[in-house]
Scaffold this motif. Structure first.
Motif, short mmCIF file in Angstrom:
data_model
loop_
_atom_site.label_atom_id
_atom_site.label_comp_id
_atom_site.label_asym_id
_atom_site.label_seq_id
_atom_site.Cartn_x
_atom_site.Cartn_y
_atom_site.Cartn_z
N UNK A 1 -13.88 -2.60 -57.24
CA UNK A 1 -14.92 -1.57 -57.39
C UNK A 1 -14.52 -0.61 -58.52
N UNK A 2 -15.47 -0.05 -59.23
CA UNK A 2 -15.15 0.93 -60.29
C UNK A 2 -14.44 2.14 -59.72
N UNK A 3 -13.39 2.60 -60.41
CA UNK A 3 -12.65 3.78 -59.98
C UNK A 3 -12.44 4.71 -61.17
N UNK A 4 -12.54 5.99 -60.89
CA UNK A 4 -12.36 6.98 -61.95
C UNK A 4 -10.91 7.04 -62.39
N UNK B 1 -14.40 -0.48 -65.06
CA UNK B 1 -15.64 0.10 -65.57
C UNK B 1 -15.94 1.49 -65.03
N UNK B 2 -15.01 2.09 -64.28
CA UNK B 2 -15.22 3.42 -63.75
C UNK B 2 -15.12 4.48 -64.83
N UNK B 3 -15.57 5.70 -64.55
CA UNK B 3 -15.55 6.76 -65.56
C UNK B 3 -14.13 7.25 -65.82
N UNK B 4 -13.87 7.81 -67.01
CA UNK B 4 -12.54 8.35 -67.30
C UNK B 4 -12.30 9.65 -66.54
#
Length: 372
Positions: free
Chosen positions: A108-111, A240-243
């Motif tokens: 899952x996407x992770x920041x 693909x998560x946000x920075x």
């Protein structure tokens, strides 16, 4: 002893949906679990609830139960004596008592994580504000593999140890059945993916370190030690998560003329004895230039003058003040003519004679030797 109706055991209607069945089971399992409930019949009730859920929680077994009831016997509807294994239901004891699953999707996407750095700014820039720039070396997503870590033309493979779950299970047998423990898969380090053909640019990490220039807006009135948050300038996200964010701690340099006192600026201005006695209009420094200040006659050393709105910016448009502290200088190296004028001034005020202390120690010694 005849068995109770499974719907009655779980306290639900016969048209209850799968979610209602699951919620009813969790509620009763928490209530009657032997580790929590110490009543003598708690374990038996717990087994009864478990058996009811085994049947009604499975669509095929529920359909047979609705048609035939308990007639299919031990082989059909939970009549066997299998030990308690929470993993059969897709959740563990943690789920049962704390109402949630610990199984996080490793893909899952992770920041990304936050970064912190520091910046030294000039006193004037801290007071008035300024747009500056900071240079950092930080990890960024690899352009060649687009952050996957895999060589161009290949893809990360599903981990063969955890089957892409990112976790592996160990089972412990207890008096109440089996308890399933989960921990991070060492083979894929919890990612669920394994890179066989690694990208030559990033070495399979999916990230490379680059020097980047980041604009930093120094707000007016910032204090020494304050932090500025810059969204999106932290470490890159995962899958693909946000920075993350960048936090810049500001350190304000000392100023040769000004000091800060809250939102006020304070500086010292020297006046001659004559200026202080007679009064004068002088030019004083401000943080953004110069200004004129009228000094009244008879000003004493240590007197402060306040110039409104010449200090540090505050919220809602208000500003601090500039406080100018006067230091009256005593003249040195006077000529004899100047001394005579001061003596005359002293006598004109009706003052007593003063015992002048002009000679230094060596001059006094010389006069004593000469008999003067």
């Amino acid at each position: 002893m005849s068995k109770r109706d499974y719907y009655e055991v779980l306290g639900i209607n016969r048209d209850a949906g799968a979610d209602d069945i699951r919620k009813a089971y969790r509620k009763l399992a928490r209530k009657y679990h032997p580790d929590v409930n110490k009543e003598s019949d708690a374990e038996q009730k717990f087994k009864e609830v478990k058996e009811a859920y085994e049947v009604l929680g499975d669509e095929q077994q529920r359909a047979r139960y609705d048609q035939f009831g308990h007639t299919e016997g031990p082989s059909g509807f939970g009549g066997g004596g299998a030990g308690f294994d929470p993993s059969d239901f897709g959740f563990d004891i943690f789920d049962m008592f704390f109402g949630g699953s610990r199984r996080a999707n490793p893909n899952a996407p992770r920041q990304g994580s936050d970064l912190e750095t520091r910046m030294h700014v000039e006193f004037r820039d801290a007071v008035l504000g300024k747009q500056k720039e900071i240079i950092l070396v930080k990890p960024q997503s690899c352009d060649d593999c687009e952050g996957t870590g895999a060589k161009s033309g290949s893809e990360p493979e599903t981990c063969s140890i955890c089957q892409g779950k990112g976790q592996v299970e160990t089972v412990q047998t207890t008096p109440f059945g089996r308890i399933v423990n989960r921990h991070e898969c060492r083979n894929c380090r919890g990612s669920g993916k394994v890179v066989r053909d690694k990208c030559s640019t990033c070495g399979g990490s999916g990230q490379v370190k680059r020097k980047v220039r980041i604009p930093v807006n120094i707000p007016p009135g910032i204090s020494d030690g304050d932090q500025i948050r810059i969204p999106g300038e932290g470490n890159p996200g995962v899958n693909g998560g946000p920075p993350g964010d960048l936090y810049v701690t500001v350190y304000v340099k000392k100023h040769e003329s000004f000091e800060r006192d809250g939102y006020d600026l304070v500086c010292e201005v020297k006046l001659s004895m004559v200026q202080a006695a007679l009064g004068d209009e002088i030019v004083v420094p401000t943080i953004d230039g110069r200004a004129k200040l009228k000094v009244p006659a008879g000003t004493q050393t240590g007197t402060e003058f306040r110039m409104r709105g010449k200090g540090i910016a505050r919220t809602k448009g208000y500003e601090g003040d500039l406080r100018i502290r006067v230091i009256v200088e005593t003249p040195t190296n006077l000529t004899e003519e100047q001394k005579d004028l001061l003596r005359e001034f002293h006598r004109s005020n009706g003052e007593y004679d003063i015992h002048e202390q002009n000679d230094n120690f060596f001059n006094k010694v010389k006069k004593a030797i000469k008999g003067e």
